[in-house]
Scaffold this motif. Structure first.
Motif, short mmCIF file in Angstrom:
data_model
loop_
_atom_site.label_atom_id
_atom_site.label_comp_id
_atom_site.label_asym_id
_atom_site.label_seq_id
_atom_site.Cartn_x
_atom_site.Cartn_y
_atom_site.Cartn_z
N HIS A 283 1.42 -6.41 1.29
CA HIS A 283 1.63 -5.11 0.64
C HIS A 283 2.79 -5.19 -0.37
O HIS A 283 2.69 -4.65 -1.47
CB HIS A 283 1.89 -4.02 1.68
CG HIS A 283 0.75 -3.83 2.63
ND1 HIS A 283 -0.45 -3.31 2.25
CD2 HIS A 283 0.63 -4.12 3.95
CE1 HIS A 283 -1.27 -3.27 3.27
NE2 HIS A 283 -0.64 -3.76 4.32
N ASP B 87 1.59 -6.97 -3.47
CA ASP B 87 0.87 -6.08 -4.39
C ASP B 87 1.85 -5.24 -5.19
O ASP B 87 1.71 -5.08 -6.41
CB ASP B 87 -0.09 -5.17 -3.62
CG ASP B 87 -1.27 -5.91 -3.03
OD1 ASP B 87 -1.88 -5.38 -2.09
OD2 ASP B 87 -1.58 -7.01 -3.51
N ASP B 88 2.84 -4.68 -4.51
CA ASP B 88 3.84 -3.85 -5.19
C ASP B 88 4.62 -4.66 -6.22
O ASP B 88 4.87 -4.19 -7.33
CB ASP B 88 4.82 -3.24 -4.18
CG ASP B 88 4.18 -2.19 -3.30
OD1 ASP B 88 3.06 -1.75 -3.62
OD2 ASP B 88 4.80 -1.82 -2.29
#
Length: 190
Positions: free
Chosen positions: A53, A56-57
């Motif tokens: 996650h 992705d950020d």
């Protein structure tokens, strides 16, 4: 495994824009870059963050930071975006708050939790009220709305809210879930 990742990264960085792709429009060049390099950039981000996650950020943040300068980047956009990515990751790491300490003991609650039996009884008593009275009680006392706000939500008059509240409270007072053994207490007092 590490060698194959490194080889994949070096061959990916050598990719160039196809000759038929217009190079004067920065938006098209950026879209093409994202379409062809997003997977490799995300892999780098994952290796930095060790979290899918956050990877992705980090990838999105690096691309968002690179976009405003994209019209000036002509020679090595891949190196530019990776540099932005590493700098962004370093900023995240520096800003990371280290004041949180894991513990086995949970902190004390600021307020006591309501008795589960009482919660069940209150819900049961509310369920026994007619729908309109239930709605008035929930909006007035659980949601803490004024009579005017409740009337507006229920699309009725303030007088209707008042009368429905009165009727609902009267029914709740005599509901078996809340019936006290007052008669026994009164008998023992005499």
């Amino acid at each position: 495994m590490g060698e194959s990742l490194a080889q994949g990264a070096t061959t990916a960085t050598r990719r160039e824009m196809p000759a038929d792709e217009p190079t004067d429009d920065p938006r098209i060049r950026f879209e093409h870059f994202v379409a062809t390099r997003a997977t490799g950039l995300r892999r780098t981000a994952y290796l930095l963050t060790q979290d899918s996650h956050l990877a992705d950020d980090l990838t999105q943040t690096a691309l968002a930071k690179a976009w405003p300068a994209w019209s000036r980047i002509h020679t090595s956009p891949d190196a530019y975006v990776r540099t932005v990515m590493v700098h962004t990751y370093q900023q995240w790491w520096r800003r990371k708050w280290n004041g949180e300490t894991p513990t086995q003991d949970l902190p004390e609650w600021a307020r006591d939790e309501p008795d589960a039996d009482l919660v069940h009884e209150v819900r049961g008593a509310l369920a026994r009220l007619p729908r309109r009275q239930r709605a008035v009680i929930v909006l007035r006392f659980y949601e803490d709305l004024t009579e005017v706000e409740t009337a507006r939500l229920l699309e009725c008059s303030v007088g209707t809210v008042k009368s429905q509240t009165s009727k609902a409270l009267a029914k709740l007072r005599i509901d078996p879930a809340f019936a006290d053994d007052d008669s026994d207490d009164e008998g023992t007092r005499r």
